[in-house]
Design a protein around this motif. Structure first.
Motif, PDB file in Angstrom:
ATOM      1  N   PHE A   1       1.530  -1.374   0.310  1.00 44.35           N
ATOM      2  CA  PHE A   1       0.161   0.000  -0.048  1.00 44.35           C
ATOM      3  C   PHE A   1       1.248   0.894  -0.201  1.00 44.35           C
ATOM      4  O   PHE A   1       2.365   1.584   0.495  1.00 44.35           O
ATOM      5  CB  PHE A   1      -0.716   0.497   1.697  1.00 44.35           C
ATOM      6  CG  PHE A   1       0.096  -0.240   2.780  1.00 44.35           C
ATOM      7  CD1 PHE A   1      -0.138   1.230   2.856  1.00 44.35           C
ATOM      8  CD2 PHE A   1      -0.072  -1.180   3.157  1.00 44.35           C
ATOM      9  CE1 PHE A   1       0.666   1.031   4.241  1.00 44.35           C
ATOM     10  CE2 PHE A   1       0.753  -1.173   4.288  1.00 44.35           C
ATOM     11  CZ  PHE A   1       0.734  -0.090   4.895  1.00 44.35           C
TER      12      PHE A   1
ATOM     13  N   HIS B   1      -1.844   7.250  -2.933  1.00 42.74           N
ATOM     14  CA  HIS B   1      -1.906   7.629  -4.143  1.00 42.74           C
ATOM     15  C   HIS B   1      -1.738   8.158  -5.291  1.00 42.74           C
ATOM     16  O   HIS B   1      -2.168   7.921  -6.761  1.00 42.74           O
ATOM     17  CB  HIS B   1      -4.109   7.885  -4.034  1.00 42.74           C
ATOM     18  CG  HIS B   1      -4.144   9.527  -3.152  1.00 42.74           C
ATOM     19  ND1 HIS B   1      -3.849   9.811  -3.356  1.00 42.74           N
ATOM     20  CD2 HIS B   1      -4.843   9.909  -4.641  1.00 42.74           C
ATOM     21  CE1 HIS B   1      -4.153  11.438  -2.334  1.00 42.74           C
ATOM     22  NE2 HIS B   1      -4.453  11.173  -3.793  1.00 42.74           N
TER      23      HIS B   1
ATOM     24  N   MET C   1      -2.766  -1.795  -3.375  1.00 40.89           N
ATOM     25  CA  MET C   1      -3.594  -0.428  -3.062  1.00 40.89           C
ATOM     26  C   MET C   1      -3.335   0.794  -2.481  1.00 40.89           C
ATOM     27  O   MET C   1      -2.546   0.563  -1.753  1.00 40.89           O
ATOM     28  CB  MET C   1      -4.504  -1.358  -2.285  1.00 40.89           C
ATOM     29  CG  MET C   1      -4.738  -1.735  -1.029  1.00 40.89           C
ATOM     30  SD  MET C   1      -5.576  -2.773   0.108  1.00 40.89           S
ATOM     31  CE  MET C   1      -5.546  -4.671  -0.635  1.00 40.89           C
TER      32      MET C   1
ATOM     33  N   SER D   1      -5.406   4.898   1.379  1.00 42.17           N
ATOM     34  CA  SER D   1      -6.882   5.306   2.036  1.00 42.17           C
ATOM     35  C   SER D   1      -7.290   3.781   2.035  1.00 42.17           C
ATOM     36  O   SER D   1      -8.076   3.243   2.800  1.00 42.17           O
ATOM     37  CB  SER D   1      -7.273   6.288   1.462  1.00 42.17           C
ATOM     38  OG  SER D   1      -7.280   6.144  -0.020  1.00 42.17           O
ATOM     39  N   GLN D   2      -7.454   3.044   0.559  1.00 41.30           N
ATOM     40  CA  GLN D   2      -8.056   1.224   0.581  1.00 41.30           C
ATOM     41  C   GLN D   2      -7.692   0.829   1.875  1.00 41.30           C
ATOM     42  O   GLN D   2      -8.523  -0.040   2.421  1.00 41.30           O
ATOM     43  CB  GLN D   2      -8.082   1.181  -0.341  1.00 41.30           C
ATOM     44  CG  GLN D   2      -8.561   0.164  -0.715  1.00 41.30           C
ATOM     45  CD  GLN D   2      -8.540  -0.688  -2.348  1.00 41.30           C
ATOM     46  OE1 GLN D   2      -8.384   0.364  -2.802  1.00 41.30           O
ATOM     47  NE2 GLN D   2      -9.248  -1.894  -2.377  1.00 41.30           N
TER      48      GLN D   2
ATOM     49  N   SER E   1      -6.364   1.261   4.828  1.00 45.61           N
ATOM     50  CA  SER E   1      -6.852   1.855   5.567  1.00 45.61           C
ATOM     51  C   SER E   1      -8.138   1.175   6.254  1.00 45.61           C
ATOM     52  O   SER E   1      -9.239   1.008   6.340  1.00 45.61           O
ATOM     53  CB  SER E   1      -7.350   3.116   5.720  1.00 45.61           C
ATOM     54  OG  SER E   1      -5.274   3.599   5.938  1.00 45.61           O
ATOM     55  N   ALA E   2      -9.343   1.563   5.003  1.00 42.16           N
ATOM     56  CA  ALA E   2     -10.571   1.050   4.795  1.00 42.16           C
ATOM     57  C   ALA E   2     -11.027  -0.194   5.568  1.00 42.16           C
ATOM     58  O   ALA E   2     -12.202  -0.489   5.498  1.00 42.16           O
ATOM     59  CB  ALA E   2     -11.184   2.141   4.200  1.00 42.16           C
ATOM     60  N   THR E   3     -10.321  -1.062   4.873  1.00 44.79           N
ATOM     61  CA  THR E   3     -10.191  -2.676   4.575  1.00 44.79           C
ATOM     62  C   THR E   3      -9.619  -3.060   5.480  1.00 44.79           C
ATOM     63  O   THR E   3      -9.190  -4.759   5.817  1.00 44.79           O
ATOM     64  CB  THR E   3     -10.249  -2.396   2.796  1.00 44.79           C
ATOM     65  OG1 THR E   3      -9.620  -3.004   2.213  1.00 44.79           O
ATOM     66  CG2 THR E   3     -11.654  -2.152   1.965  1.00 44.79           C
TER      67      THR E   3
END
Length: 124
Positions: free
Chosen positions: A85, A88, A105, A108-109, A111-113
């Motif tokens: 990760f 972006h 990824m 942010s993705q 972290s979110a998942t």
């Protein structure tokens, strides 16, 4: 009393960001899972030989660590998924990590998942 359910796997995190490391390890702990932080490829490779690692979580901001180098250093019997990760806006770095064989990824993705990623790769 014995049980037939195997213990959870351990995740390895390579990240220079101490605050983010706390977030990842804290999330794992809240889920009843474990993530260990390592500093470099040599330590990760040594730890992989134990056979209880479910995945490597690689912060692409980690200095001197690349997916290609990590894969090359992994013992064949200890190959595990690498989830990389990063920022972006650093599209080239994300694409390079993907081309080398990592699931990639944006941070942010990730972290979110994060809870889903940890459950998928570490819970048995």
């Amino acid at each position: 009393m014995t049980t037939d359910t195997p213990a959870s796997c351990v995740g390895l995190l390579i990240s220079p960001d101490l605050f983010f490391t706390s977030k990842v390890t804290g999330t794992a702990q809240a889920l009843g899972l474990r993530v260990e932080s390592v500093d470099d490829i040599a330590t990760a490779t040594s730890r992989l030989q134990a056979g209880d690692i479910g995945c490597v979580l690689l912060d692409l901001a980690a200095p001197r660590v690349s997916v290609a180098e990590l894969l090359a250093a992994m013992p064949g019997s200890a190959r595990v998924p690498i989830i990389a990760f990063g920022s972006h806006v650093n599209v080239e770095l994300l694409e390079t990590a993907h081309a080398a064989g990592a699931e990639v990824m944006p941070r942010s993705q990730f972290s979110a998942t994060l809870p889903d990623i940890l459950r998928h790769h570490l819970a048995r």
